[in-house]
Design a protein around this motif. Structure first.
Motif, PDB file in Angstrom:
ATOM      1  N   THR A 121       2.916  -1.003  -6.219  1.00  0.00           N
ATOM      2  CA  THR A 121       3.489  -1.446  -4.949  1.00  0.00           C
ATOM      3  C   THR A 121       3.129  -0.463  -3.834  1.00  0.00           C
ATOM      4  O   THR A 121       3.121   0.759  -4.048  1.00  0.00           O
ATOM      5  CB  THR A 121       5.016  -1.568  -5.052  1.00  0.00           C
ATOM      6  OG1 THR A 121       5.573  -0.295  -5.442  1.00  0.00           O
ATOM      7  CG2 THR A 121       5.406  -2.603  -6.105  1.00  0.00           C
ATOM      8  N   VAL A 122       2.803  -1.011  -2.667  1.00  0.00           N
ATOM      9  CA  VAL A 122       2.497  -0.150  -1.519  1.00  0.00           C
ATOM     10  C   VAL A 122       3.763   0.592  -1.090  1.00  0.00           C
ATOM     11  O   VAL A 122       3.720   1.791  -0.797  1.00  0.00           O
ATOM     12  CB  VAL A 122       1.925  -0.995  -0.369  1.00  0.00           C
ATOM     13  CG1 VAL A 122       1.787  -0.159   0.898  1.00  0.00           C
ATOM     14  CG2 VAL A 122       0.566  -1.585  -0.770  1.00  0.00           C
ATOM     15  N   GLU A 123       4.870  -0.114  -1.079  1.00  0.00           N
ATOM     16  CA  GLU A 123       6.149   0.514  -0.742  1.00  0.00           C
ATOM     17  C   GLU A 123       6.863   0.968  -2.017  1.00  0.00           C
ATOM     18  O   GLU A 123       6.559   0.493  -3.118  1.00  0.00           O
ATOM     19  CB  GLU A 123       7.035  -0.456   0.037  1.00  0.00           C
ATOM     20  CG  GLU A 123       6.473  -0.847   1.393  1.00  0.00           C
ATOM     21  CD  GLU A 123       7.451  -1.686   2.178  1.00  0.00           C
ATOM     22  OE1 GLU A 123       8.349  -1.106   2.820  1.00  0.00           O
ATOM     23  OE2 GLU A 123       7.324  -2.928   2.143  1.00  0.00           O
ATOM     24  N   LYS A 124       7.803   1.838  -1.849  1.00  0.00           N
ATOM     25  CA  LYS A 124       8.599   2.312  -2.973  1.00  0.00           C
ATOM     26  C   LYS A 124       9.751   1.347  -3.243  1.00  0.00           C
ATOM     27  O   LYS A 124      10.347   0.800  -2.314  1.00  0.00           O
ATOM     28  CB  LYS A 124       9.156   3.708  -2.698  1.00  0.00           C
ATOM     29  CG  LYS A 124       8.092   4.784  -2.584  1.00  0.00           C
ATOM     30  CD  LYS A 124       8.724   6.149  -2.311  1.00  0.00           C
ATOM     31  CE  LYS A 124       7.674   7.247  -2.240  1.00  0.00           C
ATOM     32  NZ  LYS A 124       8.292   8.587  -2.011  1.00  0.00           N
ATOM     33  N   TYR A 125      10.041   1.171  -4.535  1.00  0.00           N
ATOM     34  CA  TYR A 125      11.167   0.330  -4.959  1.00  0.00           C
ATOM     35  C   TYR A 125      11.835   0.987  -6.164  1.00  0.00           C
ATOM     36  O   TYR A 125      11.170   1.649  -6.979  1.00  0.00           O
ATOM     37  CB  TYR A 125      10.697  -1.069  -5.364  1.00  0.00           C
ATOM     38  CG  TYR A 125      10.224  -1.923  -4.221  1.00  0.00           C
ATOM     39  CD1 TYR A 125      11.114  -2.700  -3.485  1.00  0.00           C
ATOM     40  CD2 TYR A 125       8.878  -1.959  -3.877  1.00  0.00           C
ATOM     41  CE1 TYR A 125      10.669  -3.502  -2.439  1.00  0.00           C
ATOM     42  CE2 TYR A 125       8.424  -2.742  -2.837  1.00  0.00           C
ATOM     43  CZ  TYR A 125       9.321  -3.516  -2.122  1.00  0.00           C
ATOM     44  OH  TYR A 125       8.880  -4.294  -1.080  1.00  0.00           O
ATOM     45  N   PRO A 142      13.391  -1.812  -0.375  1.00  0.00           N
ATOM     46  CA  PRO A 142      12.165  -1.103   0.022  1.00  0.00           C
ATOM     47  C   PRO A 142      12.458   0.302   0.528  1.00  0.00           C
ATOM     48  O   PRO A 142      13.465   0.561   1.187  1.00  0.00           O
ATOM     49  CB  PRO A 142      11.585  -1.986   1.136  1.00  0.00           C
ATOM     50  CG  PRO A 142      12.241  -3.322   0.970  1.00  0.00           C
ATOM     51  CD  PRO A 142      13.598  -3.042   0.403  1.00  0.00           C
ATOM     52  N   GLY A 143      11.551   1.241   0.180  1.00  0.00           N
ATOM     53  CA  GLY A 143      11.668   2.613   0.657  1.00  0.00           C
ATOM     54  C   GLY A 143      12.460   3.518  -0.258  1.00  0.00           C
ATOM     55  O   GLY A 143      12.570   4.721  -0.003  1.00  0.00           O
ATOM     56  N   HIS A 147       6.576   4.143  -6.235  1.00  0.00           N
ATOM     57  CA  HIS A 147       5.538   3.119  -6.202  1.00  0.00           C
ATOM     58  C   HIS A 147       5.428   2.573  -7.631  1.00  0.00           C
ATOM     59  O   HIS A 147       4.972   3.276  -8.537  1.00  0.00           O
ATOM     60  CB  HIS A 147       4.210   3.712  -5.739  1.00  0.00           C
ATOM     61  CG  HIS A 147       4.263   4.297  -4.352  1.00  0.00           C
ATOM     62  ND1 HIS A 147       4.313   3.532  -3.216  1.00  0.00           N
ATOM     63  CD2 HIS A 147       4.302   5.600  -3.944  1.00  0.00           C
ATOM     64  CE1 HIS A 147       4.354   4.312  -2.154  1.00  0.00           C
ATOM     65  NE2 HIS A 147       4.354   5.577  -2.564  1.00  0.00           N
ATOM     66  N   ARG A 179       3.160  -6.377  -0.946  1.00  0.00           N
ATOM     67  CA  ARG A 179       1.823  -5.785  -0.839  1.00  0.00           C
ATOM     68  C   ARG A 179       1.577  -4.890  -2.041  1.00  0.00           C
ATOM     69  O   ARG A 179       2.376  -3.998  -2.340  1.00  0.00           O
ATOM     70  CB  ARG A 179       1.684  -5.007   0.462  1.00  0.00           C
ATOM     71  CG  ARG A 179       1.710  -5.905   1.706  1.00  0.00           C
ATOM     72  CD  ARG A 179       1.303  -5.125   2.938  1.00  0.00           C
ATOM     73  NE  ARG A 179       2.169  -3.957   3.131  1.00  0.00           N
ATOM     74  CZ  ARG A 179       1.754  -2.818   3.666  1.00  0.00           C
ATOM     75  NH1 ARG A 179       0.507  -2.678   4.055  1.00  0.00           N
ATOM     76  NH2 ARG A 179       2.610  -1.812   3.823  1.00  0.00           N
TER      77      ARG A 179
END
Length: 237
Positions: A121-125, A142-143, A147, A179
């Motif tokens: 993942t492009v964003e952190k979860y 998100p955030g 990743h 993304r």
């Protein structure tokens, strides 16, 4: 008395009283002495054009090369049409290779799923393991977390419908687009980390509040050091 006399290609008829002569011509010519050792003469076509000579039996027929090209073209068109109905899905839990539910991804009775490569993942979860059956959940926050690593597949409509049902969508999980950064693409010798694509991901917003306090993982493995092995559905009480 009539007198018959062969003359050239016809028959001469001479009458007894008048002495008149009449020649009957024939369109047939004598057979050649060597008839049977070669092809018969060509009969004329209307308009005076001779018929083409017959093809000998031992002459090979011309290969129909266009037929094979046509089949290949139709297969390419079918694949292209199929590609138009395929969707990208990013899986991060038990559906990955080597995990307990990967068998569903290769079961063609449920649809078509083609492995494309690895990504994250492009964003952190936050990825947690929760519940009495140790199920992996990506919380849609998100955030927060890491990743998350997983695998990218292209699936047809039938497989996508199966995955919706398997994941309990939309109650347990929700299928949304995220993304995904490509880490490694199938058939490529080098990583394609600069490539980013949108994929369907089954994350959840219907999680229990206490799950936010669970440990976060970046790469799920049912047999990992966390000691929380996934419980298969057929083994649940």
């Amino acid at each position: 008395m009539l007198v018959f006399q062969l003359r050239g290609g016809g028959v001469l008829i001479r009458g007894p009283a008048t002495g008149q002569e009449q020649t009957l011509t024939s369109s047939f010519s004598p057979r050649p002495a060597e008839h049977g050792r070669g092809p018969p003469p060509s009969l004329p076509r209307p308009g005076g054009r001779p018929a083409p000579p017959p093809i000998p039996r031992d002459r090979p027929r011309a290969a129909h090369t266009g037929r094979g090209r046509g089949r290949k073209r139709r297969r390419r068109e079918a694949r292209a049409a199929l590609a138009g109905t395929m969707a990208r899905v990013f899986v991060y839990g038990t559906l990955k290779k080597g995990q307990p539910n990967y068998k569903h991804m290769i079961n063609t009775a449920k649809g078509i799923a083609k492995y494309q490569g690895r990504g994250r993942t492009v964003e952190k979860y936050p990825l947690v393991i929760a519940g009495k059956y140790n199920i992996p959940f990506m919380l849609n926050i998100p955030g927060t977390g890491h990743h998350v690593a997983g695998e990218i597949y292209t699936v047809d409509d039938q497989m996508l419908q199966f995955l919706d049902e398997f994941e309990g969508c939309p109650d347990m999980y929700q299928r949304t687009t995220m993304r995904i950064e490509v880490v490694e693409w199938e058939g490529k010798s080098s990583a394609a980390g600069s490539s980013v694509m949108e994929c369907f991901v089954y994350s959840t917003t219907t999680y229990q509040p206490e799950w936010v306090q669970l440990p976060y993982h970046d790469n799920y493995d049912s047999s990992g050091t966390h000691g929380l092995s996934y419980v298969l559905r057929e083994s649940r009480d």
